[in-house]
Write a protein that holds these residues in place. Structure first.
Motif, PDB file in Angstrom:
ATOM      1  N   TYR A 112       1.641   0.294   2.938  1.00  0.00           N
ATOM      2  CA  TYR A 112       0.197  -0.433   2.348  1.00  0.00           C
ATOM      3  C   TYR A 112      -0.876  -1.680   2.732  1.00  0.00           C
ATOM      4  O   TYR A 112      -1.442  -1.291   2.421  1.00  0.00           O
ATOM      5  N   ASP A 113       0.058  -1.774   3.865  1.00  0.00           N
ATOM      6  CA  ASP A 113      -1.380  -2.726   5.044  1.00  0.00           C
ATOM      7  C   ASP A 113      -1.293  -1.564   6.045  1.00  0.00           C
ATOM      8  O   ASP A 113      -1.246  -1.727   6.650  1.00  0.00           O
ATOM      9  N   GLY A 114      -2.240  -1.132   4.933  1.00  0.00           N
ATOM     10  CA  GLY A 114      -3.267   0.505   6.428  1.00  0.00           C
ATOM     11  C   GLY A 114      -3.850   0.058   7.164  1.00  0.00           C
ATOM     12  O   GLY A 114      -3.984   0.366   7.649  1.00  0.00           O
ATOM     13  N   ASP A 115      -4.741  -1.053   7.352  1.00  0.00           N
ATOM     14  CA  ASP A 115      -5.631  -1.326   8.332  1.00  0.00           C
ATOM     15  C   ASP A 115      -5.414  -2.484   9.478  1.00  0.00           C
ATOM     16  O   ASP A 115      -5.469  -3.134  10.102  1.00  0.00           O
ATOM     17  N   GLY A 116      -3.841  -2.352   8.888  1.00  0.00           N
ATOM     18  CA  GLY A 116      -3.259  -3.516   9.259  1.00  0.00           C
ATOM     19  C   GLY A 116      -3.368  -4.905   9.886  1.00  0.00           C
ATOM     20  O   GLY A 116      -2.945  -6.118  11.114  1.00  0.00           O
ATOM     21  N   ASP A 117      -3.986  -5.419   8.625  1.00  0.00           N
ATOM     22  CA  ASP A 117      -4.419  -6.983   9.196  1.00  0.00           C
ATOM     23  C   ASP A 117      -3.650  -7.888   8.567  1.00  0.00           C
ATOM     24  O   ASP A 117      -4.314  -9.373   9.087  1.00  0.00           O
ATOM     25  N   GLU A 124      -6.453  -3.971  -2.716  1.00  0.00           N
ATOM     26  CA  GLU A 124      -6.205  -3.146  -1.966  1.00  0.00           C
ATOM     27  C   GLU A 124      -4.488  -2.152  -2.259  1.00  0.00           C
ATOM     28  O   GLU A 124      -4.036  -1.373  -2.059  1.00  0.00           O
ATOM     29  N   ARG A 128      -3.775   2.082  -2.818  1.00  0.00           N
ATOM     30  CA  ARG A 128      -2.585   2.496  -1.753  1.00  0.00           C
ATOM     31  C   ARG A 128      -1.276   3.074  -3.320  1.00  0.00           C
ATOM     32  O   ARG A 128      -1.135   4.273  -2.599  1.00  0.00           O
TER      33      ARG A 128
END
Length: 312
Positions: A112-117, A124, A128
């Protein structure tokens, strides 16, 4: 992949939640550690080894698995005195459990934390979990509405500081609210709402039995002894105020009591089953003697292989 996984989980999540607690309930309350009249070793295997270790052992021969068990016993025996005590075994079971839930959380977080921030916002999560157009999905699949309702409620509780963003520690609460006393009421409420078929705010005896032993499994079968025992337990102990039905507080006490410690309950059960000399601790030889209890069951009477049931 994340959307596909989520759509499958939405359809099944409530049933899984109920069956998970029903499984714990049937296996570990004081009435007995049995299901369908048989000792429920699958729960013991998961609790003692963890799911991943169980999978590894499934590829080993019986002798190889016993050697692995000896290695595990050495890890559990912290003071290296040659015995596993209730406390040591309890610590181990809790360690295995905590590792499983955190590994599960990290696996889901990576999806779920696709952007890795290191942050997850509600929009978001919706994109997803429910696709680019959540409203369209909700219209197409009504069961999504139940999932979204529960997700929203979990999110609001997990977002402890109210900043509308979850970090992984808060996300842990979102996916595993049953793990803390402060949030377990959310999970129990989901189970309660699923069991309460007529939506009268209570769980009747009939609804309770339907959850544990669905009617589609009963046709042509005699009622198992454990179901009969549950009927008696419902009346004698579950229904505390004796009004013939369960409220949320009674269900909470049954499924997630404040004083329940899984590690302690499981360790005492395992020691009771394997402690042949009744000294309230286990030697390596006693554990190996009860090999099936701890690491698996023989696939055939000759023990050529091990089998594992993937319950979680």
């Amino acid at each position: 992949m994340a959307r596909l996984l989520h759509s499958l989980l939405i359809a099944a999540s409530i049933a899984l939640a109920v069956s998970r607690y029903a499984h714990i309930h049937r296996a570990h309350l004081e009435e007995g550690h049995h299901v369908d009249g048989k000792h429920n070793v699958e729960f013991d295997h998961e609790a003692f080894l963890g799911k991943e270790e169980a999978k590894k052992l499934s590829d080993l021969t019986q002798e190889e698995a016993k050697e692995k068990l000896r290695d595990i016993v050495k890890k559990i025996d912290k003071d290296s005195d040659g015995f596993v005590t209730v406390e040591e075994l309890s610590d181990w079971v809790n360690y295995v459990h905590d590792k499983f839930v955190w590994d599960d959380t990290k696996r889901r977080w990576a999806e779920y934390d696709g952007d890795g921030d290191g942050k997850l916002t509600w929009p978001e999560y919706l994109r997803r979990g429910y696709g680019s157009d959540p409203e369209e999905k909700l219209a197409e699949r009504p069961n999504y509405k139940v999932g979204l309702k529960y997700d929203k409620r979990r999110w609001e509780v997990a977002d402890a500081n109210g900043d509308k963003v979850l970090v992984i520690e808060e996300y842990f609460t979102f996916v595993h609210p049953e793990e803390t006393n402060e949030t377990k009421h959310i999970y129990v409420e989901e189970i309660f709402e699923t069991m309460d078929k007529d939506k009268d705010g209570f769980v009747s005896l009939e609804e309770y039995i339907e959850d544990l032993y669905p009617s589609d499994q009963r046709e042509g079968n005699d009622e198992p002894d454990w179901v009969k025992a549950e009927r008696e337990s419902f009346t004698e102990s579950r229904d505390v105020n004796k009004n013939g039905k369960l409220d949320k507080e009674e269900l909470m006490e049954m499924l997630a009591p404040d004083n329940y410690n899984q590690g302690d309950a499981e360790s005492r059960h395992l020691i009771f089953e394997a402690d042949s000399d009744k000294d309230n601790k286990l030697s390596e030889s006693e554990i190996i003697e009860k090999y099936d209890l701890f690491v698996g069951s023989q696939a055939t009477e000759f023990g050529e292989a091990l089998t594992w049931r993937d319950e979680l």
